[in-house]
Design a protein around this motif. Structure first.
Motif, PDB file in Angstrom:
ATOM      1  N   UNK A   1     -20.829  -8.854   0.564  1.00 32.04           N
ATOM      2  CA  UNK A   1     -19.459  -8.940   0.056  1.00 32.04           C
ATOM      3  C   UNK A   1     -18.521  -8.212   1.007  1.00 32.04           C
ATOM      4  N   UNK A   2     -17.493  -8.909   1.429  1.00 35.05           N
ATOM      5  CA  UNK A   2     -16.432  -8.308   2.238  1.00 35.05           C
ATOM      6  C   UNK A   2     -15.324  -7.851   1.309  1.00 35.05           C
ATOM      7  N   UNK A   3     -14.948  -6.580   1.378  1.00 38.44           N
ATOM      8  CA  UNK A   3     -13.869  -6.041   0.565  1.00 38.44           C
ATOM      9  C   UNK A   3     -12.646  -5.741   1.402  1.00 38.44           C
ATOM     10  N   UNK A   4     -11.468  -6.053   0.864  1.00 37.27           N
ATOM     11  CA  UNK A   4     -10.197  -5.834   1.569  1.00 37.27           C
ATOM     12  C   UNK A   4      -9.272  -5.038   0.665  1.00 37.27           C
ATOM     13  N   UNK A   5      -8.707  -3.968   1.197  1.00 39.44           N
ATOM     14  CA  UNK A   5      -7.811  -3.078   0.449  1.00 39.44           C
ATOM     15  C   UNK A   5      -6.503  -2.871   1.209  1.00 39.44           C
ATOM     16  N   UNK A   6      -5.371  -3.198   0.557  1.00 36.51           N
ATOM     17  CA  UNK A   6      -4.050  -2.987   1.174  1.00 36.51           C
ATOM     18  C   UNK A   6      -3.021  -2.566   0.125  1.00 36.51           C
ATOM     19  N   UNK A   7      -3.400  -1.752  -0.844  1.00 33.87           N
ATOM     20  CA  UNK A   7      -2.461  -1.450  -1.925  1.00 33.87           C
ATOM     21  C   UNK A   7      -1.347  -0.497  -1.524  1.00 33.87           C
ATOM     22  N   UNK A   8      -1.563   0.287  -0.463  1.00 32.11           N
ATOM     23  CA  UNK A   8      -0.541   1.257  -0.063  1.00 32.11           C
ATOM     24  C   UNK A   8      -0.406   1.275   1.462  1.00 32.11           C
ATOM     25  N   UNK A   9      -0.808   2.361   2.104  1.00 31.92           N
ATOM     26  CA  UNK A   9      -0.598   2.452   3.551  1.00 31.92           C
ATOM     27  C   UNK A   9      -1.887   2.414   4.363  1.00 31.92           C
ATOM     28  N   UNK A  10      -3.028   2.173   3.714  1.00 32.03           N
ATOM     29  CA  UNK A  10      -4.274   2.019   4.439  1.00 32.03           C
ATOM     30  C   UNK A  10      -4.740   0.573   4.397  1.00 32.03           C
ATOM     31  N   UNK A  11      -5.103   0.051   5.568  1.00 30.89           N
ATOM     32  CA  UNK A  11      -5.703  -1.276   5.661  1.00 30.89           C
ATOM     33  C   UNK A  11      -7.197  -1.059   5.772  1.00 30.89           C
TER      34      UNK A  11
ATOM     35  N   UNK B   1      -0.264  -6.397   8.264  1.00 32.07           N
ATOM     36  CA  UNK B   1      -0.343  -7.658   8.996  1.00 32.07           C
ATOM     37  C   UNK B   1      -0.958  -7.452  10.385  1.00 32.07           C
ATOM     38  N   UNK B   2      -0.537  -6.387  11.053  1.00 29.34           N
ATOM     39  CA  UNK B   2      -1.034  -6.124  12.397  1.00 29.34           C
ATOM     40  C   UNK B   2      -2.487  -5.659  12.409  1.00 29.34           C
ATOM     41  N   UNK B   3      -2.879  -4.927  11.375  1.00 27.99           N
ATOM     42  CA  UNK B   3      -4.210  -4.309  11.387  1.00 27.99           C
ATOM     43  C   UNK B   3      -5.295  -5.162  10.744  1.00 27.99           C
ATOM     44  N   UNK B   4      -4.927  -6.172   9.963  1.00 22.53           N
ATOM     45  CA  UNK B   4      -5.905  -6.871   9.133  1.00 22.53           C
ATOM     46  C   UNK B   4      -7.081  -7.434   9.915  1.00 22.53           C
ATOM     47  N   UNK B   5      -6.821  -8.299  10.867  1.00 24.18           N
ATOM     48  CA  UNK B   5      -7.928  -8.931  11.590  1.00 24.18           C
ATOM     49  C   UNK B   5      -8.734  -7.933  12.412  1.00 24.18           C
TER      50      UNK B   5
ATOM     51  N   UNK C   1       0.311  -8.194  -1.410  1.00 21.53           N
ATOM     52  CA  UNK C   1       0.393  -9.610  -1.064  1.00 21.53           C
ATOM     53  C   UNK C   1      -0.227  -9.903   0.294  1.00 21.53           C
ATOM     54  N   UNK C   2      -0.075  -8.988   1.245  1.00 26.88           N
ATOM     55  CA  UNK C   2      -0.677  -9.205   2.572  1.00 26.88           C
ATOM     56  C   UNK C   2      -2.199  -9.259   2.464  1.00 26.88           C
ATOM     57  N   UNK C   3      -2.770  -8.301   1.768  1.00 32.85           N
ATOM     58  CA  UNK C   3      -4.216  -8.274   1.631  1.00 32.85           C
ATOM     59  C   UNK C   3      -4.744  -9.458   0.850  1.00 32.85           C
ATOM     60  N   UNK C   4      -4.050  -9.818  -0.238  1.00 31.55           N
ATOM     61  CA  UNK C   4      -4.491 -10.936  -1.060  1.00 31.55           C
ATOM     62  C   UNK C   4      -4.435 -12.240  -0.275  1.00 31.55           C
TER      63      UNK C   4
ATOM     64  N   UNK D   1      -4.736 -12.558   2.945  1.00 34.01           N
ATOM     65  CA  UNK D   1      -5.841 -12.519   3.914  1.00 34.01           C
ATOM     66  C   UNK D   1      -7.167 -12.810   3.224  1.00 34.01           C
ATOM     67  N   UNK D   2      -7.373 -12.235   2.045  1.00 30.67           N
ATOM     68  CA  UNK D   2      -8.605 -12.481   1.310  1.00 30.67           C
ATOM     69  C   UNK D   2      -8.765 -13.944   0.943  1.00 30.67           C
TER      70      UNK D   2
END
Length: 349
Positions: A4-14, A52-56, A89-92, A94-95
């Motif tokens: 399972x890949x987990x993605x978290x972007x709720x505040x200031x940490x990617x 956006x910049x850090x996601x990939x 929204x950015x994390x969602x 991307x997910x």
């Protein structure tokens, strides 16, 4: 075995993490904290652009650290709320894109469930019943937990105003300490006397909500005390003593209520999670009071206390193993999502 890949972007940490069968395979994190420091707090639009910049790069790093390829991912879990609207929204997005592109199920999960799940990665499965004290920059809550993937979460109490971490940031600003306030106050308090100033313990009278929290008045009490003694930098202000006394008031309040919640509900396991769980006094006082009450204390390692992708992957892993239904690709972000279950959609959401 499903990775399972987990993605978290709720505040200031990617954050991105990879979990399988309850085991953390790898994680990676990028923080935009330095970009917010000059504003004394998180600026949502700056955070969203940083995500956006850090996601990939963050996802790629997590895969490389686990020696995995994208095709090895069997499910994607992503924070769908609560949090800063544009950041979530950015994390969602991307997910959703990753889940669709890889042809795997998507699980939109609750951020606070992630904090509770982080402890599983360190200490193994949760008992049948436990109480979780969530203390972070945006949340201060007491939760009654069963099986994270199957059972509904019962809110015992929440903060009526500022979260504990928010109060740390504001008091640090009052004292002229750098952002983020939590680590700054913790460091300053090492040289101070926690009994120097009798700051109030909010909502601890018998007539108050037994599991409710409020930190706005405590923050104001600190501000008035500092102003009365000459203001920030004034000769009458011993920053270390103020920091230690404020920190003691927070730690005393949250741990007292958490232990009471365990006792009142016949629970013998307490989780302390979230960014403020990294505070040295909160950890020490929770350990002391749990030992005295015969309660097992579980606190994740410090790197898993703050927001991270591993904790979201841990929730997704639990949902996959429980056979929970996947979320629709049309799932929307919910910045103020109430916590009733780990999954934001479906019978347990």
């Amino acid at each position: 075995m499903t990775v399972v890949l987990g993605i978290e972007t709720s505040c200031d940490e990617t954050g991105a993490g990879l979990v399988a069968e309850g085991h953390l395979l790898s994680d990676a994190l990028s923080s935009s904290m330095d970009e917010h420091a000059r504003f004394g707090g998180v600026v949502p639009e700056i955070a969203a652009r940083a995500h956006l910049q850090a996601m990939l790069p963050v996802v790629r790093t997590a895969l490389e650290r686990a020696s995995l390829e994208p095709g090895d991912v069997g499910a994607v879990a992503v924070t769908a709320g609560p949090g800063l609207s544009t950041a979530v929204q950015v994390g969602l997005a991307a997910g959703k894109a990753l889940a669709f592109g890889l042809g795997v199920p998507l699980y939109g999960v609750h951020h606070l469930a992630g904090h509770a799940a982080a402890d599983v990665l360190e200490h193994g499965p949760l008992p049948q019943r436990s109480v979780a004290l969530v203390v972070s920059g945006g949340h201060t809550s007491l939760l009654l937990l069963g099986d994270l993937a199957r059972d509904r979460v019962v809110h015992l109490g929440d903060t009526a105003d500022d979260a504990a971490g928010e109060a740390f940031d504001k008091v640090a600003r009052i004292l002229g300490l750098p952002y983020p306030g939590g680590p700054s106050i913790d460091r300053a308090a090492r040289d101070g006397d926690p009994r120097a100033i009798a700051f109030p313990r909010p909502l601890t009278r018998p007539s108050d909500p037994p599991y409710g929290f409020s930190f706005s008045g405590l923050k104001t009490a600190v501000a008035r005390w500092v102003e009365h003694h000459g203001g920030p930098g004034g000769d009458g202000v011993a920053v270390a003593d103020v920091a230690a006394s404020f920190q003691e008031a927070v730690a005393d309040t949250v741990t007292r209520k958490a232990v009471a919640a365990c006792r009142d509900h016949g629970v013998d396991t307490l989780l302390v999670v979230g960014g403020v769980a990294a505070n040295s006094r909160v950890r020490a006082l929770a350990e002391e009071r749990c030992a005295a009450a015969g309660i097992e204390l579980r606190v994740p390692p410090m790197r898993l206390c703050t927001d991270n992708g591993a904790m979201i992957a841990a929730v997704g892993d639990a949902l996959v193993r429980a056979g929970a239904p996947a979320s629709p690709l049309g799932l929307g972000a919910d910045p103020s999502a109430p916590l009733t279950g780990a999954l934001l959609t479906g019978p347990w959401g």
